[in-house]
Design a protein around this motif. Structure first.
Motif, PDB file in Angstrom:
ATOM      1  N   GLN A 286       0.826  -1.209   0.000  1.00  0.00           N
ATOM      2  CA  GLN A 286       0.000   0.000   0.000  1.00  0.00           C
ATOM      3  C   GLN A 286       0.860   1.258   0.000  1.00  0.00           C
ATOM      4  O   GLN A 286       0.555   2.228  -0.697  1.00  0.00           O
ATOM      5  N   ALA A 287       1.951   1.252   0.755  1.00  0.00           N
ATOM      6  CA  ALA A 287       2.847   2.413   0.780  1.00  0.00           C
ATOM      7  C   ALA A 287       3.440   2.672  -0.601  1.00  0.00           C
ATOM      8  O   ALA A 287       3.554   3.831  -1.032  1.00  0.00           O
ATOM      9  N   HIS A 288       3.802   1.613  -1.315  1.00  0.00           N
ATOM     10  CA  HIS A 288       4.345   1.784  -2.663  1.00  0.00           C
ATOM     11  C   HIS A 288       3.276   2.276  -3.634  1.00  0.00           C
ATOM     12  O   HIS A 288       3.561   3.115  -4.501  1.00  0.00           O
ATOM     13  N   LEU A 289       2.056   1.772  -3.507  1.00  0.00           N
ATOM     14  CA  LEU A 289       0.972   2.256  -4.367  1.00  0.00           C
ATOM     15  C   LEU A 289       0.715   3.746  -4.112  1.00  0.00           C
ATOM     16  O   LEU A 289       0.537   4.527  -5.064  1.00  0.00           O
ATOM     17  N   ASN A 290       0.710   4.142  -2.850  1.00  0.00           N
ATOM     18  CA  ASN A 290       0.512   5.557  -2.512  1.00  0.00           C
ATOM     19  C   ASN A 290       1.645   6.414  -3.065  1.00  0.00           C
ATOM     20  O   ASN A 290       1.413   7.490  -3.616  1.00  0.00           O
ATOM     21  N   LEU A 291       2.877   5.927  -2.895  1.00  0.00           N
ATOM     22  CA  LEU A 291       4.031   6.684  -3.373  1.00  0.00           C
ATOM     23  C   LEU A 291       4.011   6.783  -4.901  1.00  0.00           C
ATOM     24  O   LEU A 291       4.382   7.812  -5.460  1.00  0.00           O
ATOM     25  N   HIS A 292       3.542   5.748  -5.546  1.00  0.00           N
ATOM     26  CA  HIS A 292       3.446   5.788  -7.007  1.00  0.00           C
ATOM     27  C   HIS A 292       2.452   6.850  -7.453  1.00  0.00           C
ATOM     28  O   HIS A 292       2.656   7.514  -8.479  1.00  0.00           O
ATOM     29  N   ARG A 293       1.379   7.029  -6.689  1.00  0.00           N
ATOM     30  CA  ARG A 293       0.405   8.083  -7.015  1.00  0.00           C
ATOM     31  C   ARG A 293       1.020   9.465  -6.791  1.00  0.00           C
ATOM     32  O   ARG A 293       0.729  10.401  -7.524  1.00  0.00           O
ATOM     33  N   GLU A 294       1.866   9.587  -5.757  1.00  0.00           N
ATOM     34  CA  GLU A 294       2.476  10.878  -5.423  1.00  0.00           C
ATOM     35  C   GLU A 294       3.660  11.224  -6.327  1.00  0.00           C
ATOM     36  O   GLU A 294       3.932  12.399  -6.573  1.00  0.00           O
ATOM     37  N   MET A 295       4.410  10.208  -6.774  1.00  0.00           N
ATOM     38  CA  MET A 295       5.647  10.436  -7.510  1.00  0.00           C
ATOM     39  C   MET A 295       5.718   9.595  -8.800  1.00  0.00           C
ATOM     40  O   MET A 295       6.717   8.914  -9.032  1.00  0.00           O
ATOM     41  N   PRO A 296       4.710   9.637  -9.646  1.00  0.00           N
ATOM     42  CA  PRO A 296       4.717   8.738 -10.818  1.00  0.00           C
ATOM     43  C   PRO A 296       5.895   8.976 -11.756  1.00  0.00           C
ATOM     44  O   PRO A 296       6.452   8.031 -12.309  1.00  0.00           O
ATOM     45  N   TRP A 297       6.289  10.236 -11.949  1.00  0.00           N
ATOM     46  CA  TRP A 297       7.386  10.530 -12.875  1.00  0.00           C
ATOM     47  C   TRP A 297       8.704   9.987 -12.341  1.00  0.00           C
ATOM     48  O   TRP A 297       9.551   9.538 -13.106  1.00  0.00           O
TER      49      TRP A 297
END
Length: 198
Positions: free
Chosen positions: A88-99
């Motif tokens: 879940q933390a990685h999914l959230n971080l992916h939403r915050e920092m996709p680039w």
């Protein structure tokens, strides 16, 4: 060799540079275009960054620093349910920092050797921390553990892109991704069972 300090105006530049590199590709962007995008004269940009590789290195370092910080925050919580929390933390971080995810995977090879070495060190720290947090068993050799950490990191960092072409709600997509990733990781970390002889 330690990397030079990040430019004090890095936060001001970050989002525009990220979008430009990620959308056009690092190799397709020149310093003059970067300077124009940032509203700077080329000489001003060179004053802060001697090359576009230095900018890319700062972005990729920031990515791994954030991943390590995320693991640090999770590690302070209870160990129970660590894998779902990590996913879940990685999914959230992916939403915050996709680039950042895209640049780290696609363009790290464009850095010079010293910069690539620094990125490798950060990535290895991250991968080792993942294994420790997941309580990886020692059934794997030292090289096997390094490979497992690398594979788990790749799963966590690439999974959010697997379902982008499907019109799923966020909750459904996250649930599906958690099932896929947790199944693979749990299988990898499960104690070895002797194989049946054919």
């Amino acid at each position: 060799m330690p990397m030079p300090e990040r430019c004090e105006r890095f936060a001001e530049y970050r989002d525009k540079v990220l979008e430009l590199f990620a959308s056009k590709g690092f190799g397709q962007v020149g310093m003059r275009e970067l300077a124009t995008c940032l509203g700077l004269a080329p000489g001003s940009l060179y004053h802060h960054y001697p090359s576009k590789q230095h900018l890319l290195a700062d972005l990729i370092e920031e990515f791994y620093e954030e991943l390590l910080a995320t693991l640090g925050r999770l590690d302070k919580k209870a160990k129970r349910g660590m894998l779902p929390s990590l996913i879940q933390a990685h999914l959230n971080l992916h939403r915050e920092m996709p680039w950042h995810f895209r640049l780290a995977e696609r363009d790290s090879g464009c850095l010079n050797e010293d910069q690539q070495q620094r990125v490798r060190q950060l990535r290895e720290q991250y991968e080792c921390r993942l294994l420790l947090m997941l309580g990886a068993k020692s059934r794997l050799s030292a090289q096997g553990q390094l490979a497992a950490g690398h594979a788990i990191a790749n799963l966590l960092n690439s999974a959010p892109g697997w379902l982008t072409q499907h019109a799923l709600g966020e909750a459904e997509r996250d649930e599906l991704l958690e099932s896929l990733v947790s199944g693979a990781v749990e299988r990898l970390l499960r104690p070895s069972v002797p194989r049946a002889v054919a």
